[in-house]
Design an enzyme around this catalytic site. Structure first.
Site, mmCIF file in Angstrom:
data_model
loop_
_atom_site.group_PDB
_atom_site.id
_atom_site.type_symbol
_atom_site.label_atom_id
_atom_site.label_comp_id
_atom_site.label_asym_id
_atom_site.label_seq_id
_atom_site.Cartn_x
_atom_site.Cartn_y
_atom_site.Cartn_z
ATOM 1 N N VAL A 11 6.961 7.999 4.147
ATOM 2 C CA VAL A 11 6.032 7.989 5.282
ATOM 3 C C VAL A 11 6.650 8.741 6.472
ATOM 4 C CG1 VAL A 11 4.964 6.483 7.017
ATOM 5 C CG2 VAL A 11 4.785 5.919 4.588
ATOM 6 N N PHE A 152 -1.926 5.668 5.773
ATOM 7 C CA PHE A 152 -2.641 5.382 4.527
ATOM 8 C C PHE A 152 -2.353 6.409 3.437
ATOM 9 C CE2 PHE A 152 -5.077 3.500 8.021
ATOM 10 C CZ PHE A 152 -5.133 2.174 7.596
ATOM 11 N N ARG A 154 -0.906 8.423 0.242
ATOM 12 C CA ARG A 154 -0.430 8.024 -1.077
ATOM 13 C C ARG A 154 0.691 8.952 -1.497
ATOM 14 N NH1 ARG A 154 -5.964 9.411 -3.737
ATOM 15 N NH2 ARG A 154 -5.628 10.989 -2.171
ATOM 16 N N LYS A 204 -4.164 -2.437 7.870
ATOM 17 C CA LYS A 204 -3.245 -1.845 6.882
ATOM 18 C C LYS A 204 -2.971 -2.799 5.715
ATOM 19 C CE LYS A 204 -0.233 0.489 4.779
ATOM 20 N NZ LYS A 204 -0.380 1.763 4.133
ATOM 21 N N CYS A 260 4.668 0.173 -2.262
ATOM 22 C CA CYS A 260 3.744 -0.410 -1.288
ATOM 23 C C CYS A 260 2.891 -1.559 -1.804
ATOM 24 C CB CYS A 260 2.860 0.686 -0.729
ATOM 25 S SG CYS A 260 3.851 1.958 0.057
ATOM 26 N N LYS A 263 4.721 -4.908 -2.715
ATOM 27 C CA LYS A 263 5.366 -5.492 -1.534
ATOM 28 C C LYS A 263 4.312 -6.008 -0.548
ATOM 29 C CE LYS A 263 6.715 -2.143 1.480
ATOM 30 N NZ LYS A 263 6.010 -2.224 2.739
ATOM 31 N N ARG A 327 10.239 3.002 -7.867
ATOM 32 C CA ARG A 327 10.330 1.648 -7.311
ATOM 33 C C ARG A 327 9.175 0.775 -7.839
ATOM 34 N NH1 ARG A 327 11.038 3.113 -1.093
ATOM 35 N NH2 ARG A 327 9.525 4.692 -1.746
HETATM 36 C C1 UGA Z 1 -0.686 3.047 -1.652
HETATM 37 C C2 UGA Z 1 -2.062 3.213 -0.992
HETATM 38 O O1 UGA Z 1 -2.968 3.790 -1.933
HETATM 39 C C3 UGA Z 1 -1.959 4.111 0.244
HETATM 40 O O2 UGA Z 1 -3.215 4.189 0.896
HETATM 41 C C4 UGA Z 1 -0.918 3.526 1.198
HETATM 42 O O3 UGA Z 1 -0.734 4.339 2.349
HETATM 43 C C5 UGA Z 1 0.407 3.393 0.492
HETATM 44 O O4 UGA Z 1 0.236 2.548 -0.682
HETATM 45 C C6 UGA Z 1 1.369 2.758 1.459
HETATM 46 O O5 UGA Z 1 1.122 1.645 1.903
HETATM 47 O O6 UGA Z 1 2.322 3.435 1.875
HETATM 48 P P1 UGA Z 1 0.825 4.573 -3.267
HETATM 49 O O7 UGA Z 1 1.693 3.365 -3.413
HETATM 50 O O8 UGA Z 1 1.447 5.880 -2.948
HETATM 51 O O9 UGA Z 1 -0.285 4.332 -2.109
HETATM 52 O O10 UGA Z 1 0.032 4.774 -4.636
HETATM 53 P P2 UGA Z 1 -1.417 4.436 -5.178
HETATM 54 O O11 UGA Z 1 -2.130 5.692 -5.438
HETATM 55 O O12 UGA Z 1 -2.097 3.417 -4.341
HETATM 56 O O13 UGA Z 1 -1.055 3.759 -6.578
HETATM 57 C C7 UGA Z 1 -0.388 2.510 -6.633
HETATM 58 C C8 UGA Z 1 -0.274 2.020 -8.050
HETATM 59 O O14 UGA Z 1 -1.561 1.619 -8.532
HETATM 60 C C9 UGA Z 1 0.235 3.045 -9.053
HETATM 61 O O15 UGA Z 1 1.164 2.418 -9.907
HETATM 62 C C10 UGA Z 1 -0.998 3.472 -9.811
HETATM 63 O O16 UGA Z 1 -0.704 3.885 -11.125
HETATM 64 C C11 UGA Z 1 -1.794 2.179 -9.809
HETATM 65 N N1 UGA Z 1 -3.257 2.380 -9.979
HETATM 66 C C12 UGA Z 1 -3.962 3.064 -9.052
HETATM 67 C C13 UGA Z 1 -3.904 1.843 -11.096
HETATM 68 O O17 UGA Z 1 -3.281 1.203 -11.969
HETATM 69 N N2 UGA Z 1 -5.264 2.022 -11.218
HETATM 70 C C14 UGA Z 1 -5.982 2.692 -10.299
HETATM 71 O O18 UGA Z 1 -7.216 2.809 -10.480
HETATM 72 C C15 UGA Z 1 -5.329 3.239 -9.186
#
Ligand code: UGA
Length: 432
Positions: A11, A152, A154, A204, A260, A263, A327
């Site tokens: 971030v 927000f 990703r 958030k 994220c 946690k 992580r």
């Molecule tokens: C997440 C949020 O999507 C962001 O908006 C936020 O800013 C970020 O956390 C944060 O708080 O910093 P991120 O952790 O980068 O982003 O990844 P995501 O795209 O949300 O995916 C998270 C997990 O969910 C991954 O393991 C992904 O494979 C899984 N996932 C996602 C699924 O199993 N199914 C889905 O349909 C979508």
């Protein structure tokens, strides 16, 4: 306007470079000396599409400077973004010691009005604690505002998300703070929601908790699809057409991971608990997510009877594609289970193998996706990298000992394997 960014993780670094790209003079600081050294030399410490090029560009332009001394960073900045880590304690509560430490150092270095912007994900009322801490440790006439401006983005699409956000949330207590943040984001075309700081902080946590809930919901339904012969992909499509539900975050799989969502769901549950509220919904979200690992292992065992001395090839170690971040990745839990079962593991990931080797030195790693398949009894897919989405059936047959694929990310159509004598076990669908 000079902007200091304290904490240069995913971030912080993306924020710093994006602000530099928007034309501000940015000073980046992190207590990790090795990371600072790399950044000063124009080397990006993480893999994130486009970030390394932007780092070089901004350094050449002179829009970003990396400063080892945190006090100096604070003194030369008008606006300070706090982007330090907020990991989870044993009891699920967020560890805010880094935020507190930065607040104290800010207090000791206030040399005129400063806007302190909290960007790290923190529990509601943290801005109040930052404010109190700064007042406690600084001289009486300290002149500052604390704002909450949650991020927000990703991982894997961090820069795109920063420049094309769905919304910008600005939590402020003064007109001056509001004007500064609106100025900072004036070139970004997105709805700007001006709220009080407590509201911004809750937005958030509630966003990430909702996303995790969506994933666990679809995973719960995928279990029923498997039992009844229905197809989770079609179910997701069918419910996703409803605009009130939306199509995104309805991919069933081996569960959510990363720094994220796991946690934040724990932290939000904890916040509910300390306010004597029933947030047990979030406990279930986590329980369903954890059970994804059991479900995948059950499938693998059912296909192979037992796993002792069986060679299991793994495609994908990062918690999601386009990142080297492992992580809380499902791969860590799966590999631990496989080691306990005395399986032989051979893994491949386009970007995350170096990070994975820091935890698991004694498994095999392959140069490419096909090398790991040699003599494998099964292939397990844990991350949906694009390069895994095409598969050469003949090569699989030439290399693998037994033709079994357990796909934790649901990336193939059943049709590809029909009549090929390959057993394909996806999530929430039945292909054999
Ligand atoms: C997440 C949020 O999507 C962001 O908006 C936020 O800013 C970020 O956390 C944060 O708080 O910093 P991120 O952790 O980068 O982003 O990844 P995501 O795209 O949300 O995916 C998270 C997990 O969910 C991954 O393991 C992904 O494979 C899984 N996932 C996602 C699924 O199993 N199914 C889905 O349909 C979508």
């Amino acid at each position: 306007m000079k902007i200091g960014v304290i904490g240069l993780g995913y971030v912080g670094l993306t924020t710093a470079l994006s602000l530099a790209k928007l034309g501000f003079k940015v000073y980046g600081n992190d207590k990790d000396k090795e990371k600072m050294e790399k950044l000063k030399n124009g080397i990006c410490p993480i893999y994130e599409p486009g970030l390394d090029e932007l780092l070089v560009e901004m350094k050449e332009k002179g829009n970003i400077e990396f400063i080892d001394n945190i006090s100096e960073t604070i003194r030369i900045s008008d606006v300070i973004f706090i982007c330090v880590g907020t990991p989870t304690n044993e009891d699920g509560s967020p560890d805010l010691s880094q935020v507190e430490e930065v607040s104290r150092i800010i207090a000791e270095n206030l040399n005129g009005y400063k806007l302190i912007v909290e960007k790290s994900t923190v529990p509601v009322q943290t801005a109040q604690w930052i404010k109190r801490t700064i007042k406690l440790y600084s001289h009486e006439n300290a002149h500052f505002d604390v704002a909450s401006n949650p991020e927000f983005l990703r991982e894997g699409s961090a820069l795109y998300d920063t420049f094309n956000p769905d919304r910008i949330v600005i939590g402020v207590e003064s007109e001056r703070a509001k004007e500064i943040l609106l100025k900072i984001y004036e070139k970004i075309n997105a709805p700007k929601l001006i709220v009080d700081v407590n509201t911004a902080e809750i937005i958030k946590h509630a966003s990430n908790a909702f996303l995790a809930m969506k994933i666990s919901f679809i995973n719960m339904v995928s279990d029923l699809c498997e039992k009844t012969g229905a197809d989770i992909k079609k179910v997701a499509e069918g419910i996703g057409y409803d605009r009130r539900i939306g199509r995104e975050f309805l991919s069933a799989g081996v569960g959510y991971g990363g720094y994220c969502l796991p946690k934040d769901i724990r932290a939000f549950y904890y916040i509910g608990k300390i306010h004597n509220l029933d947030f047990s919904l979030l406990e279930l979200v986590e329980r369903i997510n954890n059970s994804r690992i059991d479900r995948l292992m059950e499938k693998l065992k059912k296909a192979l009877w037992h796993l002792k001395n069986k060679k299991i090839a793994i495609w994908g170690l990062s918690f999601k594609p386009n990142t080297d971040d492992i992580r809380e990745a499902p791969s860590i839990k799966i590999v631990k289970r496989l080691i306990n079962e005395e399986a032989i593991i051979s893994a491949y990931d386009p970007k995350a193998m170096e990070n994975f080797k820091k935890i698991f030195q004694n498994i095999q790693y392959g140069k490419d996706k096909y090398e790991v398949l040699k003599d494998a009894h099964a292939l397990v897919i844990l991350t949906e990298w694009d390069e895994f989405k095409s598969i050469d059936i003949q090569t699989i047959k030439k290399l693998m000992r037994t033709y079994i694929i357990v796909d934790g990310r649901n990336i193939f159509d059943c049709e590809i394997f029909r009549g090929q004598n390959i057993e394909y076990y996806p999530i929430g669908r039945t292909c054999i």
